[in-house]
Design an enzyme around this catalytic site. Sequence first.
Site, PDB file in Angstrom:
ATOM      1  N   ARG A  72       0.849  -1.213   0.000  1.00 42.38           N
ATOM      2  CA  ARG A  72       0.000   0.000   0.000  1.00 42.38           C
ATOM      3  C   ARG A  72       0.878   1.255   0.000  1.00 42.38           C
ATOM      4  O   ARG A  72       1.486   1.607   1.016  1.00 42.38           O
ATOM      5  CB  ARG A  72      -0.895  -0.012   1.251  1.00 42.38           C
ATOM      6  CG  ARG A  72      -1.790   1.199   1.402  1.00 42.38           C
ATOM      7  CD  ARG A  72      -2.936   1.221   0.448  1.00 42.38           C
ATOM      8  NE  ARG A  72      -3.769   0.028   0.594  1.00 42.38           N
ATOM      9  CZ  ARG A  72      -4.547  -0.457  -0.394  1.00 42.38           C
ATOM     10  NH1 ARG A  72      -4.594   0.138  -1.576  1.00 42.38           N
ATOM     11  NH2 ARG A  72      -5.256  -1.555  -0.188  1.00 42.38           N
ATOM     12  N   ARG A  94       2.002  -6.708  -9.720  1.00 42.86           N
ATOM     13  CA  ARG A  94       2.378  -6.055  -8.452  1.00 42.86           C
ATOM     14  C   ARG A  94       2.665  -7.052  -7.335  1.00 42.86           C
ATOM     15  O   ARG A  94       3.113  -6.651  -6.254  1.00 42.86           O
ATOM     16  CB  ARG A  94       1.316  -5.027  -8.025  1.00 42.86           C
ATOM     17  CG  ARG A  94      -0.038  -5.605  -7.681  1.00 42.86           C
ATOM     18  CD  ARG A  94      -0.990  -4.511  -7.201  1.00 42.86           C
ATOM     19  NE  ARG A  94      -2.296  -5.031  -6.860  1.00 42.86           N
ATOM     20  CZ  ARG A  94      -3.193  -4.394  -6.141  1.00 42.86           C
ATOM     21  NH1 ARG A  94      -2.917  -3.193  -5.669  1.00 42.86           N
ATOM     22  NH2 ARG A  94      -4.362  -4.926  -5.872  1.00 42.86           N
ATOM     23  N   HIS A 163       0.204   3.132 -10.629  1.00 38.39           N
ATOM     24  CA  HIS A 163      -0.800   3.554  -9.631  1.00 38.39           C
ATOM     25  C   HIS A 163      -0.131   4.435  -8.562  1.00 38.39           C
ATOM     26  O   HIS A 163      -0.094   4.088  -7.373  1.00 38.39           O
ATOM     27  CB  HIS A 163      -1.377   2.272  -9.011  1.00 38.39           C
ATOM     28  CG  HIS A 163      -2.645   2.403  -8.230  1.00 38.39           C
ATOM     29  ND1 HIS A 163      -2.764   3.203  -7.119  1.00 38.39           N
ATOM     30  CD2 HIS A 163      -3.842   1.801  -8.376  1.00 38.39           C
ATOM     31  CE1 HIS A 163      -3.981   3.072  -6.611  1.00 38.39           C
ATOM     32  NE2 HIS A 163      -4.658   2.232  -7.359  1.00 38.39           N
ATOM     33  N   ASP A 206     -12.816   8.552  -6.445  1.00 36.86           N
ATOM     34  CA  ASP A 206     -12.294   7.441  -7.250  1.00 36.86           C
ATOM     35  C   ASP A 206     -12.799   7.674  -8.676  1.00 36.86           C
ATOM     36  O   ASP A 206     -13.882   7.230  -9.041  1.00 36.86           O
ATOM     37  CB  ASP A 206     -12.781   6.100  -6.682  1.00 36.86           C
ATOM     38  CG  ASP A 206     -12.068   4.915  -7.311  1.00 36.86           C
ATOM     39  OD1 ASP A 206     -11.288   5.134  -8.268  1.00 36.86           O
ATOM     40  OD2 ASP A 206     -12.282   3.777  -6.850  1.00 36.86           O
ATOM     41  N   GLU A 265      -2.887   8.468 -11.233  1.00 39.03           N
ATOM     42  CA  GLU A 265      -2.376   7.282 -11.920  1.00 39.03           C
ATOM     43  C   GLU A 265      -2.342   7.458 -13.436  1.00 39.03           C
ATOM     44  O   GLU A 265      -3.279   7.998 -14.020  1.00 39.03           O
ATOM     45  CB  GLU A 265      -3.280   6.094 -11.567  1.00 39.03           C
ATOM     46  CG  GLU A 265      -3.468   5.950 -10.067  1.00 39.03           C
ATOM     47  CD  GLU A 265      -4.638   5.042  -9.703  1.00 39.03           C
ATOM     48  OE1 GLU A 265      -4.936   4.119 -10.476  1.00 39.03           O
ATOM     49  OE2 GLU A 265      -5.252   5.270  -8.646  1.00 39.03           O
TER      50      GLU A 265
HETATM   51  O1  TA6 Z   1      -7.116   3.156  -8.817  1.00 37.20           O
HETATM   52  C1  TA6 Z   1      -8.166   3.303  -7.951  1.00 37.20           C
HETATM   53  C2  TA6 Z   1      -8.527   1.954  -7.398  1.00 37.20           C
HETATM   54  O2  TA6 Z   1      -8.855   1.065  -8.417  1.00 37.20           O
HETATM   55  C3  TA6 Z   1      -9.668   2.143  -6.383  1.00 37.20           C
HETATM   56  O3  TA6 Z   1     -10.896   1.707  -6.858  1.00 37.20           O
HETATM   57  C4  TA6 Z   1      -9.188   1.497  -5.133  1.00 37.20           C
HETATM   58  O4  TA6 Z   1      -9.760   0.309  -4.853  1.00 37.20           O
HETATM   59  C5  TA6 Z   1      -7.683   1.468  -5.340  1.00 37.20           C
HETATM   60  O5  TA6 Z   1      -7.431   1.397  -6.702  1.00 37.20           O
HETATM   61  C6  TA6 Z   1      -6.834   0.508  -4.531  1.00 37.20           C
HETATM   62  O6  TA6 Z   1      -6.938  -0.798  -4.958  1.00 37.20           O
HETATM   63  P1  TA6 Z   1      -6.210  -1.939  -4.142  1.00 37.20           P
HETATM   64  O7  TA6 Z   1      -6.495  -3.196  -4.893  1.00 37.20           O
HETATM   65  O8  TA6 Z   1      -4.746  -1.600  -4.121  1.00 37.20           O
HETATM   66  O9  TA6 Z   1      -6.791  -1.913  -2.770  1.00 37.20           O
END
Ligand code: TA6
Length: 290
Positions: A72, A94, A163, A206, A265
Amino acid sequence: MNLRQLPTTKVLSEHISLCRLDGIDVIRILHPQCQAAISLFGGHLLSFRPTGHKDVIWMSEAADFSGHSAIRGGIPVCWPWFGKVASPSHGFARTSLWELESFNDQQQGVTLTLTLHDSPKTHAIWPFRFLSRLHFDLSETLKVQLSSTNTGHHPWTMSGALHTYLNVGDITQTKLTGLGNEYTDSLAGNQRFPSNGSLLIEDAVDRVYSEAEQTITVEDPYHYRRLTVKNCGNNSAVVWNPWQPASAGMADMTPDGYITMLCVESALTNQGITLAPGQSHHITTEIHAE
Ligand code: TA6
């Protein structure tokens, strides 16, 4: 992230070394121009700080570095798909182990290339042949390029994203510009809305901005700075902040983690792009603090 505290496992050059962080191997860059860290697990940039600046990239204080789940913060590489269109969410890149292909340590900065190619493990999830390269150019500016090549005999379709989690002083004071004139809201059933190109964040966001300009600016008055994010090879810019309740509900985020983060992103969303055998595609992001 205090990079100097990480135990060194191998010195690669004057400014580049291999280190260990819990369950993952990390390439650490301590260069006169910048400090940075890249995890081989995920090909994930964990940290980037140009000399004389605060961290440009945000990392969660509760991030999991065990090497078992996505990290994260930093710059997760979402590939070969974006979002939850298949499992695992945001693709397998990832959470895959990347290899260090080459590095170059020079006076003006450092470049590094990591690779990931198909294997029985990836075939079990996605039945195609590929070679992906992540190229990092680290100096006073950060450049990341994800290049994907179809090495098989059949066309395949990919989406994805770099991201990026930006480090901001206070999300409630942060202003984005350059987002273009419309967006799709993932928090409102993917409805489309007009946009005036700028955004002040006051709640969970989002959004997929499909007409974003190549350069998005992030004004961060708390840190007295502006970040510019220049994207290429993408078809949209995704802006995400989970806000307090969702932040508190995530095991790898502290309840107030949302205050200092903002995802901007460089993304290939929706249909993505189809690559014929031998064809490549590049998604890039370039981030500069001023
Ligand atoms: O890029 C935005 C997103 O797709 C959100 O919808 C949110 O869920 C985020 O990414 C994080 O995703 P993750 O799978 O890392 O928890």
